[in-house]
Design an enzyme around this catalytic site. Structure first.
Site, PDB file in Angstrom:
ATOM      1  N   HIS A 176      -3.742   7.098  -1.782  1.00 54.66           N
ATOM      2  CA  HIS A 176      -3.197   6.705  -1.219  1.00 54.66           C
ATOM      3  C   HIS A 176      -2.707   6.922   0.209  1.00 54.66           C
ATOM      4  O   HIS A 176      -1.753   8.365   0.162  1.00 54.66           O
ATOM      5  CB  HIS A 176      -1.717   5.678  -1.897  1.00 54.66           C
ATOM      6  CG  HIS A 176      -2.569   4.713  -2.565  1.00 54.66           C
ATOM      7  ND1 HIS A 176      -1.500   4.129  -3.675  1.00 54.66           N
ATOM      8  CD2 HIS A 176      -3.618   4.267  -2.351  1.00 54.66           C
ATOM      9  CE1 HIS A 176      -2.502   3.106  -4.056  1.00 54.66           C
ATOM     10  NE2 HIS A 176      -3.759   3.126  -3.709  1.00 54.66           N
ATOM     11  N   GLU A 182       0.234   7.751   1.198  1.00 52.13           N
ATOM     12  CA  GLU A 182       1.833   8.367   1.066  1.00 52.13           C
ATOM     13  C   GLU A 182       1.360   9.592   0.345  1.00 52.13           C
ATOM     14  O   GLU A 182       1.772  10.519   0.652  1.00 52.13           O
ATOM     15  CB  GLU A 182       2.674   7.850   0.213  1.00 52.13           C
ATOM     16  CG  GLU A 182       3.871   6.756   0.722  1.00 52.13           C
ATOM     17  CD  GLU A 182       2.429   5.201   0.110  1.00 52.13           C
ATOM     18  OE1 GLU A 182       1.402   5.135  -0.364  1.00 52.13           O
ATOM     19  OE2 GLU A 182       2.970   3.986  -0.278  1.00 52.13           O
ATOM     20  N   CYS A 192       3.301   2.261  -4.185  1.00 49.87           N
ATOM     21  CA  CYS A 192       3.150   1.963  -5.574  1.00 49.87           C
ATOM     22  C   CYS A 192       3.434   2.771  -6.771  1.00 49.87           C
ATOM     23  O   CYS A 192       3.896   4.048  -6.509  1.00 49.87           O
ATOM     24  CB  CYS A 192       2.071   2.324  -5.880  1.00 49.87           C
ATOM     25  SG  CYS A 192       0.838   3.525  -5.639  1.00 49.87           S
ATOM     26  N   CYS A 206       2.224   6.572  -6.171  1.00 45.16           N
ATOM     27  CA  CYS A 206       2.479   7.557  -4.892  1.00 45.16           C
ATOM     28  C   CYS A 206       4.994   7.742  -5.293  1.00 45.16           C
ATOM     29  O   CYS A 206       4.394   8.383  -4.498  1.00 45.16           O
ATOM     30  CB  CYS A 206       2.879   6.823  -4.298  1.00 45.16           C
ATOM     31  SG  CYS A 206       0.991   6.911  -3.372  1.00 45.16           S
TER      32      CYS A 206
HETATM   33 ZN   LIG Z   1       0.285   4.201  -3.404  1.00 39.65          ZN
END
Ligand SMILES: [Zn+2]
Ligand SMILES: [Zn+2]
Length: 147
Positions: free
Chosen positions: A70, A72, A98, A101
């Site tokens: 992801h 981040e 999420c 993250c």
């Molecule tokens: Zn994430």
């Protein structure tokens, strides 16, 4: 043309990073900032050296694509890779983090998360206040500038 404020500026850069995403399930970009200086950027994409979702399709698990790292996480990884200290910095991300993250953000020592749109995970919002991490919804900010 009016000069954009700092939040708009950094969120625009996060949106720009998102255009490099290689998984069309969701394009997300992130920028880590301290003292109005960019320390790192990231977008969601496959593991380095692995084919892109856009080329070979997604790796689906429980209705989510799990092929990608992801945005981040990639921003945090880029800082680590280059030896950039991000403790007590802030992160701008086009979508709220999420759970996975969020955990990385918390342990990396990031203090504030500015997000461009809310994305499914309510748990991070609850835990953030316990940890003293500020989650700031910028979905309304800068909307006039982004026209
Ligand atoms: Zn994430
Ligand atoms: Zn994908």
């Amino acid at each position: 043309m009016t000069r954009v404020d700092w939040h708009t500026y950094f969120m625009n850069i996060a949106r720009q990073a998102a255009t490099r995403s290689t998984c069309d399930r969701k394009h997300v970009g992130a920028v880590i900032v301290r003292d109005r200086t960019i320390l790192s950027t990231g977008y969601n994409g496959s593991i380095r050296g692995m084919p892109h979702c856009d080329d070979v399709g997604h790796l689906m698990e429980n209705d989510h694509c799990v092929a990608t790292v992801h945005a981040e996480a990639n921003a945090i990884i880029q800082a680590a890779k280059n030896g950039v200290r991000i403790d007590e910095a802030e992160i701008y991300t086009t979508a709220s983090p999420c759970w996975n993250c969020f955990k990385l953000i918390a342990n990396a020592g990031l203090r504030t998360v500015y997000f461009g749109e809310f994305y499914r995970d309510r748990r991070s919002i609850e835990i953030a206040s316990q940890l003293g991490i500020e989650l700031v919804d910028l979905s309304q900010a800068g909307s006039l500038d982004s026209q």
